[in-house]
Write an enzyme that holds these catalytic residues in place. Structure first.
Site, PDB file in Angstrom:
ATOM      1  N   ASP A   1       0.820  -1.257  -0.189  1.00 26.44           N
ATOM      2  CA  ASP A   1       0.056  -0.073  -0.021  1.00 26.44           C
ATOM      3  C   ASP A   1       0.699   1.057   0.081  1.00 26.44           C
ATOM      4  O   ASP A   1       1.690   1.457   0.656  1.00 26.44           O
ATOM      5  CB  ASP A   1      -0.936   0.101   1.252  1.00 26.44           C
ATOM      6  CG  ASP A   1      -2.159   1.059   1.049  1.00 26.44           C
ATOM      7  OD1 ASP A   1      -2.492   1.447  -0.058  1.00 26.44           O
ATOM      8  OD2 ASP A   1      -2.831   1.210   2.147  1.00 26.44           O
TER       9      ASP A   1
ATOM     10  N   HIS B   1      -3.673  13.871   1.294  1.00 23.28           N
ATOM     11  CA  HIS B   1      -3.829  12.986   2.392  1.00 23.28           C
ATOM     12  C   HIS B   1      -2.764  13.169   3.345  1.00 23.28           C
ATOM     13  O   HIS B   1      -3.127  13.125   4.553  1.00 23.28           O
ATOM     14  CB  HIS B   1      -4.235  11.749   1.925  1.00 23.28           C
ATOM     15  CG  HIS B   1      -4.223  10.682   2.865  1.00 23.28           C
ATOM     16  ND1 HIS B   1      -5.403  10.528   3.842  1.00 23.28           N
ATOM     17  CD2 HIS B   1      -3.585   9.525   3.206  1.00 23.28           C
ATOM     18  CE1 HIS B   1      -5.372   9.533   4.631  1.00 23.28           C
ATOM     19  NE2 HIS B   1      -3.882   8.898   4.198  1.00 23.28           N
TER      20      HIS B   1
ATOM     21  N   ASP C   1      -9.403   0.738   1.936  1.00 26.95           N
ATOM     22  CA  ASP C   1      -8.449   0.046   2.754  1.00 26.95           C
ATOM     23  C   ASP C   1      -9.055   0.500   4.180  1.00 26.95           C
ATOM     24  O   ASP C   1      -8.511   1.305   4.659  1.00 26.95           O
ATOM     25  CB  ASP C   1      -6.955   0.805   2.425  1.00 26.95           C
ATOM     26  CG  ASP C   1      -5.927   0.043   3.130  1.00 26.95           C
ATOM     27  OD1 ASP C   1      -6.021  -1.034   3.691  1.00 26.95           O
ATOM     28  OD2 ASP C   1      -4.771   0.971   3.350  1.00 26.95           O
TER      29      ASP C   1
ATOM     30  N   THR D   1      -4.715   6.693   0.127  1.00 24.78           N
ATOM     31  CA  THR D   1      -5.913   7.404   0.000  1.00 24.78           C
ATOM     32  C   THR D   1      -6.116   8.438  -0.813  1.00 24.78           C
ATOM     33  O   THR D   1      -4.956   9.380  -1.040  1.00 24.78           O
ATOM     34  CB  THR D   1      -6.232   7.916   1.550  1.00 24.78           C
ATOM     35  OG1 THR D   1      -6.193   6.825   2.314  1.00 24.78           O
ATOM     36  CG2 THR D   1      -7.563   8.673   1.688  1.00 24.78           C
TER      37      THR D   1
HETATM   38 CA    CA Z   1      -4.075   2.743   2.967  1.00 23.25          CA
END
Ligand code: CA
Length: 423
Positions: A134, A141, A241, A357
Site C-alpha cells: 500500500d 491526504h 483500505d 487514500t
Molecule cells: Ca491505505
C-alpha cells in the site's frame, strides 16, 4: 489506438445509457452460478460473457490461451500471457460483441450458453493476491494526516516529496466487495494520559483508494523503469483500505500501521484493464522538488477517474460523503512500481498495489472519515438526519468510480461492505 478502445464501436448486447460497462471497457472477473463452477468472465452491460464456454465453443481459437486458463478460479493463470496476451483476448472479445459481426450474434443456441444476466451470477475473488503493498501517494491526504497526528507546521515528513512512501500489507485479508466485516478490536488509548485499553475500535474508517494488479515482473535483483512500468500492470479496481484510526495512532510508531489496517481491505470484482483506461490518461500534479532520475518519466502517467464514497445506514438511503479523483495523486503508478523494484525487489503475477487514500484539495474531496470530519470534530450529516464522526455498526460503505469523456464512459462498478458489531 488499441482496437477495442475505438469509441465508435457498438455492441449487439444492450448496454444501458450511463452503464459502467460498454463494449470499450470489457473488464475481467471470476464468477459462478448455481450450475457453473467459478470461471473467467467479461462484463458487458448487465451481462457476463462466460469465457470458458466461449472457448469450448471455438470462439477463442488462435489466441495464446487454453481451456485451463478460463476454468481457473482466479485470473492469475490467464495473466501469465502478459500484456500482449490480454490485449489480444480483449480485442477478440470486442470483435465477437461488435454489432457488425454476426459470428456469435447470429447463433441463438450459443448465446444462451455464453451470455448470462448479471443478476444470475455470483462474483468471486478475481485474483489470488500474492503480495499486497500500500502506498501513501496523495499529498493532500499525507498533509491532512500529518496535521492531525503530528505537527501542523511540519505536516509532510521530509522524505515524502522524494519517495513514493509505502508499506507491505497483508494479502490474506483482502476480500471481495459484498463480504461484511466485524468491527476490529485492539489496543486503543481513549485518554492520552492513561494506559491503553483493549476494546472495539471507536474510530473505524474507510480509505478511498484504487489498486493495480501486476503481471509477472522481472527476476529478483532486476528493476522495472518508469517507462516499462505500464507493461507490467494488468488493470485496476476500486479498493477500500479499512482503517481503525484509534488502533493506528497508538501502534504506528516506529514501524508503521499493523493491526489497524490488516483486519480487512475490500476490492471491487471487475478488473478494468489498463488498456481500457488509455483514453483517460492525464498529467498529474507538478512534482517539486524535481524527482531523482529513476523516478523521472515521459508522457502522461496519471488517469482521470472520478471517485465517490457513500454511506448507507441500515435500511436507509445512501448519502454521498466524498467526491474525489485519481488524477490528484502526486506519485503515479509507474513511479510507484519503479520505486518498488529499484532495490531489486521482484513483483509477481497477481501482486496488488494500493494507491494510498485519494484526497483532493477541498474538504468534500477528502478520502477518509478522519479527514472529512477532521478527527471527529466536524461530524457529517447524512440524508436520514443522523451524524457520523466515524463508521458505525451496520453502516454500509460504498465506493464507485468511472472515467468519462465526450464519447465513452468506462466504470469500475462498486466496492461495498457492511460493518457488523465486534465479535
Ligand atoms: Ca491505505
Amino acid at each position: 489506438m488499441i482496437a477495442a478502445n475505438n469509441p465508435s464501436l457498438k455492441s449487439w448486447v444492450e448496454v444501458p445509457p450511463n452503464s459502467d460497462f460498454p463494449i470499450q471497457n470489457l473488464p475481467f472477473g471470476i464468477f459462478k452460478t448455481e450450475n457453473l463452477s467459478p470461471r473467467v468472465g467479461v462484463r458487458i452491460g448487465n451481462y457476463v460473457l462466460d469465457l470458458k464456454s466461449l472457448f469450448v465453443l471455438g470462439y477463442l481459437e488462435n489466441t495464446p490461451f487454453e481451456l485451463s486458463d478460463f476454468e481457473s478460479p482466479f485470473l492469475n493463470q490467464l495473466m501469465k500471457t502478459g500484456k500482449e496476451g490480454i490485449r489480444q483476448l480483449r480485442n477478440r472479445i470486442s470483435k465477437l460483441l461488435n454489432v457488425n459481426q454476426k459470428d456469435l450474434q447470429s447463433k441463438q443456441h450459443h448465446l444462451e450458453q455464453v451470455l448470462i444476466a448479471i443478476d444470475n451470477v455470483e462474483m468471486c475473488m478475481p485474483i489470488q493476491i500474492g503480495d499486497y503493498t500500500d502506498f501513501y501517494s496523495s499529498k493532500e491526504h499525507a498533509t491532512n494526516v500529518g496535521m492531525m497526528f503530528r505537527d501542523p507546521a511540519n505536516a509532510l515528513l521530509p522524505n515524502w516529496l522524494w519517495i513514493p512512501v509505502g508499506y507491505h500489507g497483508r494479502a490474506s485479508t483482502v476480500i471481495l466487495s459484498g463480504q461484511n466485516i466485524h468491527r476490529p478490536k485492539g489496543q486503543i488509548k481513549p485518554n492520552p494520559e492513561d494506559n491503553p485499553i483493549f476494546a472495539p475500535s471507536r474510530m473505524l474508517d474507510f480509505e478511498l483508494e484504487t489498486a493495480f494488479i501486476t503481471f509477472e515482473g522481472k527476476a529478483l535483483g532486476d528493476s522495472i523503469s518508469t517507462n516499462e512500468a505500464e507493461e507490467f500492470i494488468f488493470g485496476k479496481c476500486l479498493f477500500n483500505d479499512w482503517s481503525a484510526r484509534d488502533i493506528q495512532s497508538w501502534e504506528y510508531v516506529p514501524l508503521g500501521p499493523f493491526l489497524s489496517k490488516n483486519f480487512a481491505s475490500s476490492i471491487s470484482p471487475w478488473i478494468v484493464t489498463l488498456d481500457a483506461l488509455q483514453p483517460f490518461k492525464v498529467s498529474g500534479p507538478i512534482q517539486d522538488p524535481a524527482v531523482l532520475s529513476y523516478l523521472e518519466f515521459e508522457g502522461e502517467k496519471s488517469y482521470d477517474i472520478h471517485l465517490e464514497v457513500l454511506i448507507q445506514p441500515e435500511e436507509k438511503t445512501e448519502s454521498v460523503i466524498c467526491k474525489s479523483n485519481y488524477k490528484y495523486m502526486y506519485w503515479n503508478m509507474s513511479q510507484q512500481l519503479a520505486h518498488h523494484t529499484v532495490n531489486g525487489c521482484n513483483i509477481r503475477c497477481g501482486d496488488m498495489m494500493g494507491s494510498g487514500t485519494i484526497s483532493g484539495s477541498t474538504p468534500d474531496s477528502f478520502g477518509s472519515m478522519l479527514e472529512l470530519t477532521w478527527k471527529g470534530t466536524k461530524p457529517l450529516l447524512l440524508n436520514d438526519g443522523t451524524e457520523r464522526k466515524f463508521i458505525q455498526d451496520n453502516d454500509t460503505v460504498i465506493m464507485r468510480g468511472y472515467c468519462k469523456n465526450e464519447n465513452v464512459r468506462i466504470g469500475f462498478g462498486e466496492v461495498k461492505a457492511k460493518i457488523l458489531p465486534a465479535k
